[in-house]
Design a protein around this motif. Structure first.
Motif, PDB file in Angstrom:
ATOM      1  N   LEU A 105       0.831  -1.211   0.000  1.00 10.87           N
ATOM      2  CA  LEU A 105       0.000   0.000   0.000  1.00 10.87           C
ATOM      3  C   LEU A 105       0.862   1.256   0.000  1.00 10.87           C
ATOM      4  O   LEU A 105       0.531   2.243  -0.679  1.00 10.87           O
ATOM      5  CB  LEU A 105      -0.935  -0.023   1.214  1.00 10.87           C
ATOM      6  CG  LEU A 105      -2.037  -1.084   1.185  1.00 10.87           C
ATOM      7  CD1 LEU A 105      -2.794  -1.107   2.505  1.00 10.87           C
ATOM      8  CD2 LEU A 105      -2.995  -0.825   0.032  1.00 10.87           C
ATOM      9  N   PHE A 154      -5.007   4.208   5.556  1.00  8.91           N
ATOM     10  CA  PHE A 154      -5.066   2.765   5.353  1.00  8.91           C
ATOM     11  C   PHE A 154      -4.550   1.964   6.542  1.00  8.91           C
ATOM     12  O   PHE A 154      -4.898   0.781   6.672  1.00  8.91           O
ATOM     13  CB  PHE A 154      -4.344   2.343   4.060  1.00  8.91           C
ATOM     14  CG  PHE A 154      -2.841   2.396   4.054  1.00  8.91           C
ATOM     15  CD1 PHE A 154      -2.080   1.554   4.837  1.00  8.91           C
ATOM     16  CD2 PHE A 154      -2.172   3.282   3.203  1.00  8.91           C
ATOM     17  CE1 PHE A 154      -0.700   1.582   4.793  1.00  8.91           C
ATOM     18  CE2 PHE A 154      -0.797   3.320   3.151  1.00  8.91           C
ATOM     19  CZ  PHE A 154      -0.056   2.458   3.956  1.00  8.91           C
ATOM     20  N   THR A 188      -3.609  -4.287  -9.094  1.00  8.26           N
ATOM     21  CA  THR A 188      -2.701  -3.146  -8.987  1.00  8.26           C
ATOM     22  C   THR A 188      -1.753  -3.075 -10.181  1.00  8.26           C
ATOM     23  O   THR A 188      -1.413  -1.983 -10.650  1.00  8.26           O
ATOM     24  CB  THR A 188      -1.891  -3.214  -7.681  1.00  8.26           C
ATOM     25  OG1 THR A 188      -1.216  -4.493  -7.605  1.00  8.26           O
ATOM     26  CG2 THR A 188      -2.793  -3.047  -6.472  1.00  8.26           C
TER      27      THR A 188
END
Length: 301
Positions: A50, A177, A218
């Protein structure tokens, strides 16, 4: 159990212990299984991936500091992982002792508080899967502290290609996050690590499939945003190769985690499929180019 006799009333076991078949608290002396380490590796890589995603997303084409920020994020997560392992029993060693996971309910002891007389409930919430539950939360706390100590100073010095607000957006994203992945571990840790048990010998795990899906998504988003439509454009920049190989490592990690459910030696040839999604994307990108679809649609009318 003290000196061969049972002492104390019915209640919660101390941390680092769990009830055995005789319902007596017993110290956790086993070592994590291979899948436990793979699960911990997945939860450790989650904030790192992330970090990389948001650093790449907010760095833009003007900033040349993205690669250094990627390295810093890896350093933060690596140091946090080592410190977490050293502080977990046995303290000072890069190994942990644990209680073996026996069933899915071991992750959610708060839902199984006993009522001996069917009137009064004994609150026996504990970490029956010690330390798989709390070690991830401790790791996330160290990651957050390391990020707040290192990243703001680094970004302020090197991210000169971005505005004063834009250069800190990857840090702001992490502040969002980290609570999300913490809740994910607190609520869905058992579902990620051990979905269900078909028999006592066969268990199905969710995190390898999550790794494959997330890494594929991703990678597709990155290649689309970077307008990569050929092999030459992919290998023209070192930055793109670093992102590509990082995703390939995730693909391989997920494939190995799935293959270990059966026999690894028979499934290793599946690692040859790791470059498959990238090659498929490059081969089909020209057919799904939005401008081409719009132009063809306009010419038909």
């Amino acid at each position: 159990m003290v000196n061969g006799t049972v002492e104390g009333e019915c209640g919660v076991c101390p941390r680092g212990e769990r009830a055995n078949i005789e319902k007596v608290c017993q110290r956790c002396t086993e070592f994590p299984e291979l899948y436990d380490w793979l699960y911990l590796g997945f939860m450790a890589m989650l904030p790192l991936v992330l970090h990389w995603f948001f650093i790449e997303w907010y760095s833009g084409k003007k900033s040349s500091s993205a690669l250094l920020q990627h390295v810093t994020a890896m350093l933060e997560c690596s140091v946090s992982a080592v410190v977490t392992l050293l502080l977990t029993e046995p303290v000072g060693k890069l190994s942990i002792r644990s209680c073996r996971v026996q069933m899915l309910s071991d992750w959610y002891t708060m839902l199984y508080n006993p009522s001996p007389d069917y009137v009064n409930t004994l609150h026996c919430t504990q970490e029956a899967v010690y330390p798989l539950y709390t070690i991830v939360l401790i790791y996330y706390a160290f990651c957050l502290v390391m990020m707040m100590l290192l990243r703001p100073l680094l970004v302020k010095k090197i991210a000169c290609g971005l505005g004063k607000t834009d250069r800190f957006r990857s840090i702001y994203a992490a502040l969002y996050f980290f609570p999300i992945v913490t809740v994910l571990q607190a609520v869905g840790g058992g579902l990620l690590c051990e979905c269900f048990t078909v028999t006592q010998q066969q268990q199905h795990y969710a995190f390898p499939y999550i790794i494959l899906v997330l890494s594929l998504v991703t990678l597709a988003v990155y290649m689309s945003a970077s307008e990569i439509q050929s092999l030459q454009s992919l290998i023209s920049k070192k930055k793109r190769l670093v992102v590509l190989f990082s995703h390939w490592l995730l693909h391989g990690y997920g494939i190995i985690s799935i293959c270990l459910l059966d026999k690894l030696e028979l499934s290793l040839p599946l690692l040859a499929l790791v470059p498959g999604p990238t090659l498929f994307y490059i081969a089909t990108a020209k057919f799904t180019e939005p401008t081409r679809i719009l132009s063809e649609g306009g010419s038909r009318h």
